[in-house]
Design an enzyme around this catalytic site. Structure first.
Site, PDB file in Angstrom:
ATOM      1  NE  ARG A  51     -15.391 -11.731   8.154  1.00  0.00           N
ATOM      2  CZ  ARG A  51     -14.762 -10.626   8.160  1.00  0.00           C
ATOM      3  NH1 ARG A  51     -13.745 -10.377   9.077  1.00  0.00           N
ATOM      4  NH2 ARG A  51     -14.557  -9.863   7.039  1.00  0.00           N
ATOM      5  CE1 TYR A  79     -22.597  -1.781   5.550  1.00  0.00           C
ATOM      6  CE2 TYR A  79     -23.462   0.004   6.913  1.00  0.00           C
ATOM      7  CZ  TYR A  79     -23.124  -1.357   6.694  1.00  0.00           C
ATOM      8  OH  TYR A  79     -23.593  -2.380   7.636  1.00  0.00           O
TER       9      TYR A  79
END
Lengths: 247, 78
Positions: A15, A155
């Site tokens: 995806r 992140y």
């Protein structure tokens, strides 16, 4: 095109940006393997779309933060497709939190998938590239790996790590005909950014000189370029694809 | 072909060198043949394929010359 018949692996290719990269590579005549972690159906749909472009496609279930999974994936791909020429380290997750609230598990999960996963996959496929004196490794980083971001300590650290790793690998592998580059997406429309609240999205869009959110295909196009012989003299670079957000 | 010759051939092919006569059991890959650390790893990878053995990094680190490599391989395959 010299890309025809080459083999690529796109991690996290079921995806988002990974899917767009897998499809764009296949349109250029490249056989594409994708890895996925949960959604077998979605991964198989991508394989179906890859094969519609007249090339070989395959999907492998693997948690790239686990060495055993990565080794098994490498074996499966080698048996079914042959050696990998183009590795796209794309799989990544977010678990955003303020540092004051961040759980160590949130930190570890993000670092292990985004950074350790990139290391494990690179290590697994680089041997074959060294033997052939040919390879293209493209790591999907993020502009927050350069700028940092509120609520994304884990992140941004993982993506800054990917950028450092990219440059080290470029130096280690240049003499062996292997190019290693990173692409740093800005704000791209995917499931990962879909979860943002409207007001945050609006303020983000305001910070983009082009005034719009990017498409996964914007990333896929540069990856195809970096996978091709047109980028043979480029290595160790981080290419921002962000509508001008970071300059 | 002796094991020394097999090892020598692997080294010559991996490092793409042509000074065949000067390679002896006492030759050091890195000091005498100008190989860098990545070359040395590639020689080990090629030897693993040639002799169908595994050479752990810890073992490869102690090789001083080609004689050490040949003796190590002979111990492994016998």
């Amino acid at each position: 095109m010299s890309l025809v018949g080459k083999n690529a692996l796109v991690t996290g290719g079921s995806r988002g940006i990974g899917k767009a990269i897998a499809l764009e590579l296949s349109k250029n005549g490249i056989n594409v393997a994708i890895s996925y972690i949960n959604n077998k159906e979605k991964a198989e749909e991508v394989v179906y779309e890859i094969e519609k472009n007249g090339v070989k496609g395959m999907a492998v279930k693997a948690n790239i933060s686990k060495e055993e999974d990565v080794l098994n994936m490498a074996k499966d791909i080698d048996a079914e497709m042959g050696p990998i020429d183009i590795l796209v380290n794309n799989a990544g997750i977010t678990k955003d939190n303020l540092i004051i609230r961040m759980k160590t598990k949130e930190w570890d999960d993000v670092i292990e998938t985004n950074l350790k996963g990139t290391y494990l996959c690179t290590k697994s496929f680089v041997k074959g590239m060294m033997k052939k004196r040919y390879g293209k490794i493209i790591n999907i980083a993020s502009i927050v790996g350069i700028t940092g971001n509120f609520g994304q300590g884990n992140y941004s650290a993982s993506k800054a790590g990917v950028i450092g790793f990219t440059k080290s690998m470029a130096k280690e592998l240049a003499s062996r005909g292997i190019n290693v580059n990173a692409v740093a997406p800005g704000f791209i429309r995917t499931d990962m950014t879909e979860i943002l609240k409207d007001d945050i999205r609006d303020s983000l869009v305001k910070s983009i000189p082009m005034g719009r959110i990017g498409k996964p295909e914007d990333i896929a196009n540069i990856v195809v370029f970096l996978a091709s012989e047109k980028s043979d003299y480029i290595t160790g670079q981080v290419i921002n694809v962000d509508g001008g957000m970071v300059m | 072909m002796t094991n020394f010759e097999r090892v020598k051939n692997i080294i010559i092919n991996t490092l793409e060198i042509d000074e065949v006569a000067s390679i002896t059991m006492g030759t050091s890959i890195m000091d005498d043949l100008d190989a860098d650390s990545l070359d040395a790893v590639e020689v080990m990878m090629a030897l693993e394929d040639e002799f169908d053995i595994e050479i752990p990094d810890e073992d490869a680190e102690i090789f001083k010359n080609i004689g050490d490599i040949v003796r190590y391989i002979e111990e492994k395959i016998n």
